[in-house]
Design a protein around this motif. Structure first.
Motif, PDB file in Angstrom:
ATOM      1  N   ARG A 124       0.821  -1.208   0.000  1.00  0.00           N
ATOM      2  CA  ARG A 124       0.000   0.000   0.000  1.00  0.00           C
ATOM      3  C   ARG A 124       0.859   1.264   0.000  1.00  0.00           C
ATOM      4  O   ARG A 124       0.565   2.233  -0.699  1.00  0.00           O
ATOM      5  CB  ARG A 124      -0.921  -0.001   1.224  1.00  0.00           C
TER       6      ARG A 124
ATOM      7  N   ASN B 271      -2.639   3.118  -5.167  1.00  0.00           N
ATOM      8  CA  ASN B 271      -3.861   2.858  -5.935  1.00  0.00           C
ATOM      9  C   ASN B 271      -4.115   1.376  -6.217  1.00  0.00           C
ATOM     10  O   ASN B 271      -5.119   1.028  -6.837  1.00  0.00           O
ATOM     11  CB  ASN B 271      -3.808   3.616  -7.261  1.00  0.00           C
TER      12      ASN B 271
ATOM     13  N   ILE C 235      -5.285  -2.405  -5.722  1.00  0.00           N
ATOM     14  CA  ILE C 235      -6.399  -3.033  -5.004  1.00  0.00           C
ATOM     15  C   ILE C 235      -5.882  -4.310  -4.347  1.00  0.00           C
ATOM     16  O   ILE C 235      -5.330  -5.182  -5.029  1.00  0.00           O
ATOM     17  CB  ILE C 235      -7.558  -3.355  -5.963  1.00  0.00           C
TER      18      ILE C 235
ATOM     19  N   LYS D 264      -5.549  -1.785   7.668  1.00  0.00           N
ATOM     20  CA  LYS D 264      -6.211  -0.779   6.838  1.00  0.00           C
ATOM     21  C   LYS D 264      -5.745  -0.795   5.387  1.00  0.00           C
ATOM     22  O   LYS D 264      -6.322  -0.120   4.539  1.00  0.00           O
ATOM     23  CB  LYS D 264      -5.997   0.608   7.455  1.00  0.00           C
ATOM     24  N   SER D 265      -4.726  -1.585   5.095  1.00  0.00           N
ATOM     25  CA  SER D 265      -4.246  -1.689   3.716  1.00  0.00           C
ATOM     26  C   SER D 265      -5.116  -2.614   2.866  1.00  0.00           C
ATOM     27  O   SER D 265      -5.053  -2.565   1.641  1.00  0.00           O
ATOM     28  CB  SER D 265      -2.803  -2.187   3.701  1.00  0.00           C
TER      29      SER D 265
ATOM     30  N   ASP E 178      -8.343  -3.917   1.060  1.00  0.00           N
ATOM     31  CA  ASP E 178      -9.575  -3.343   0.501  1.00  0.00           C
ATOM     32  C   ASP E 178     -10.755  -4.308   0.579  1.00  0.00           C
ATOM     33  O   ASP E 178     -11.881  -3.902   0.871  1.00  0.00           O
ATOM     34  CB  ASP E 178      -9.352  -2.960  -0.970  1.00  0.00           C
ATOM     35  N   PHE E 179     -10.489  -5.584   0.301  1.00  0.00           N
ATOM     36  CA  PHE E 179     -11.562  -6.582   0.240  1.00  0.00           C
ATOM     37  C   PHE E 179     -11.109  -7.869   0.929  1.00  0.00           C
ATOM     38  O   PHE E 179      -9.934  -8.241   0.861  1.00  0.00           O
ATOM     39  CB  PHE E 179     -11.926  -6.915  -1.213  1.00  0.00           C
TER      40      PHE E 179
ATOM     41  N   TYR F  86     -19.642  -0.628  -8.698  1.00  0.00           N
ATOM     42  CA  TYR F  86     -19.183  -0.847  -7.336  1.00  0.00           C
ATOM     43  C   TYR F  86     -20.329  -1.166  -6.371  1.00  0.00           C
ATOM     44  O   TYR F  86     -20.375  -0.684  -5.246  1.00  0.00           O
ATOM     45  CB  TYR F  86     -18.383   0.366  -6.865  1.00  0.00           C
TER      46      TYR F  86
ATOM     47  N   TYR G  64     -15.787  -5.407   2.666  1.00  0.00           N
ATOM     48  CA  TYR G  64     -15.114  -4.326   1.942  1.00  0.00           C
ATOM     49  C   TYR G  64     -15.153  -3.055   2.770  1.00  0.00           C
ATOM     50  O   TYR G  64     -15.901  -2.937   3.750  1.00  0.00           O
ATOM     51  CB  TYR G  64     -15.769  -4.101   0.579  1.00  0.00           C
ATOM     52  N   ARG G  65     -14.354  -2.089   2.387  1.00  0.00           N
ATOM     53  CA  ARG G  65     -14.328  -0.811   3.083  1.00  0.00           C
ATOM     54  C   ARG G  65     -14.659   0.322   2.121  1.00  0.00           C
ATOM     55  O   ARG G  65     -14.297   0.303   0.947  1.00  0.00           O
ATOM     56  CB  ARG G  65     -12.979  -0.585   3.754  1.00  0.00           C
TER      57      ARG G  65
END
Length: 530
Positions: free
Chosen positions: A79, A84, A86, A106-107, A109-110, A132, A142-143
């Motif tokens: 990250r 950027n 994913i 926190k790095s 995404d899913f 999305y 997901y966040r």
């Protein structure tokens, strides 16, 4: 878009099945898909550099108890280097307590929760078309900004519709190839994550035969079934075993984890026809304490199981691996020693002493306070103590496990160990307990040892207890001559003093275990620990 499917395996010899399933999901998609495996032993910079050098848009990593700590650090580094990118993670280690995991990491995404194929397909589809609507994807977490959303669990799919994962991607036939013929488990062992999924979904026998035939054609070295209970349905297991025996290529070895309670005379008779070395059976006995077995939802009477396991061992053509778990409810130190002695009597090829892992999602972790469990906060969440066994006693069992692994499971000391146990008049557990105390008192745990040096260490231990075993020198000499005569490696009738006679027993073991040049080198260097 460029997609990487990857993981950190525990050893180079291992391969990862999960990312191959996911590869099949997107194999014919517009994604540029790369499958690349690393190990937890690779240098961190190497793994990081390879991923960043690849210039991926999406990185998907498979997580387990042996790699999750390193994966978390890796994700943070990725990250920082590629804001950027994913990052998607999945696997059993992140499928439970997922919201807490994502707050901490926190790095990420899913998170793919559970089996993952369908959720992964829908997620990749959404990312590709930039739709999305993640809330409609079951099995996904997901966040969005600082908010984390955990969707409902993914519906299970017909396992027979999941493509065979090895035809579309290359694999190294000399590595361990993992294969799955059943998903789910019908049993309720409280410490096992597989008990969470009660929906047992097998591949048809026809499909399994086709898949396994592919491995036989490719002449892979070993196929390891990850089915938690391969023989949950006896007749199905028999049909697959019979197919493999009849199709044997003389090379491939198959490893199965089975329930020993489900063995019967028909299975024993069939397995007798397997080529020596063709099959390996892993059988979890876990404890001989009925109260302990009842507490973890296992059958209390182990003796029918022991009867059939012993019959397989005595047939001599199948490698049998049995397991015990230290730290289960109601299993104190003395009780564990008793379980060890009972299971040791089977004379299995390998007896593994494991230590309870309080895995996320398991019943035993949810009810940890009931039995006073203390366990490590990070993976693999190994037991520290409970209401029945202290932390010091767990460490003592770890000491026994270390010595037992070196001198028993790795082989090469059979006659020497049998002699010492018999002549010291101790139980097997007491012997290894005493040997472990000696090993650690001498500081031998602080460094690695060659096989040759282990013979010297055992001789040194025998020297320490010589007065106990040397009640009569002629007893040792007679035993040594018996072993020597059986193996035909030395002339018999040699009247050696007691310790020298024990050297002959050790030397006989050495000749059975090491090559001739190694033994000659040992003889030149002598018996002093190097």
């Amino acid at each position: 878009m460029k997609l990487l499917l990857t993981t950190l395996n525990s050893k180079y010899i291992h391969s990862n099945l999960a990312i191959r399933y996911l590869y099949n999901v997107v194999a014919n998609s517009p994604f540029d898909v790369i499958l690349k495996e690393f190990t937890i032993n690779n240098e961190k910079d190497y793994v990081f550099n390879e991923i960043i050098r690849g210039d991926y848009d999406i990185v998907c990593i498979s997580c387990y108890i042996w790699n999750v700590e390193q994966v978390d650090l890796l994700c943070a580094d990725i990250r920082s280097a590629a804001p950027n990118i994913i990052i998607v993670v999945g696997g059993p280690e992140v499928s439970y307590e997922t919201e807490e995991y994502m707050h901490k990491n926190k790095s990420v995404d899913f998170v793919l929760r559970g089996e993952g194929e369908m959720a992964f397909f829908k997620l990749m589809q959404s990312l590709y078309v930039e739709d999305y609507s993640f809330k409609y994807i079951n099995g996904l977490a997901y966040r969005i900004g600082d908010d984390i959303f955990v969707n409902e669990s993914e519906d299970t799919v017909d396992f027979n519709k999941i493509p065979f994962p090895y035809e579309t991607v290359d694999f190294d036939k000399d590595k361990i190839i993992y294969y799955e013929s059943v998903r789910g488990c019908p049993f309720d062992c409280t410490y096992c994550l597989s008990s969470v999924d009660k929906k047992v979904r097998p591949l048809t026998v026809t499909r399994a035969r086709r898949d396994l035939g592919y491995f036989l054609m490719k002449k892979v070295k070993q196929v390891k079934f990850i089915d938690r209970t391969f023989n949950y349905y006896r007749q199905r297991a028999l049909r697959i075993w019979e197919f493999l025996i009849n199709s044997d290529n003389g090379i491939t070895n198959f490893h199965f984890e089975i329930n020993g309670d489900l063995l019967n005379d028909e299975a024993i008779a069939l397995l007798a026809h397997a080529r020596p070395g063709m099959f390996q059976l892993e059988i979890g006995i876990q404890s001989a304490n009925p109260k302990t077995l009842r507490a973890v939802n296992r059958r209390e009477d182990i003796y029918p199981l022991m009867y059939y396991v012993k019959k397989i061992i005595d047939q001599g053509n199948i490698h049998v691996h049995v397991d015990l778990i230290a730290g289960l409810p109601y299993e104190g130190y003395d009780s564990f020693g008793n379980s060890f002695n009972i299971v040791y009597g089977l004379n299995a090829d390998c007896l593994q002493i494991g230590f309870l892992k309080m895995l996320k999602g398991t019943e035993i972790r949810r009810n940890a306070k009931l039995h006073g469990y203390e366990y490590r906060e990070t993976a693999p969440y190994e037991v520290i103590s409970n209401s029945y066994i202290s932390a010091v006693e767990i460490v003592k069992i770890k000491m026994v496990e270390k010595v037992f692994e070196l001198f028993h499971n790795r082989g090469g000391f059979e006659a020497s160990i049998d002699f010492l146990i018999e002549k010291l008049g101790s139980t097997p557990f007491n012997f290894y307990e005493r040997f472990a105390d000696f090993y650690y008192a001498e500081g031998y745990q602080d460094r690695s040892h060659s096989k040759e040096n282990l013979y010297r260490i055992m001789y040194q231990f025998a020297s320490k207890v010589y007065e106990e075993i040397n009640r009569r020198d002629d007893v040792i000499i007679a035993y040594a001559n018996k072993i020597i005569e059986q193996r035909g490696v030395y002339p018999t009738g040699k009247k050696e003093p007691g310790l020298d006679a024990f050297k002959s027993i050790l030397h006989s073991d050495m000749l059975n275990s090491l090559n001739t040049e190694a033994v000659k080198k040992f003889d030149r260097k002598g018996w002093e620990v190097k």
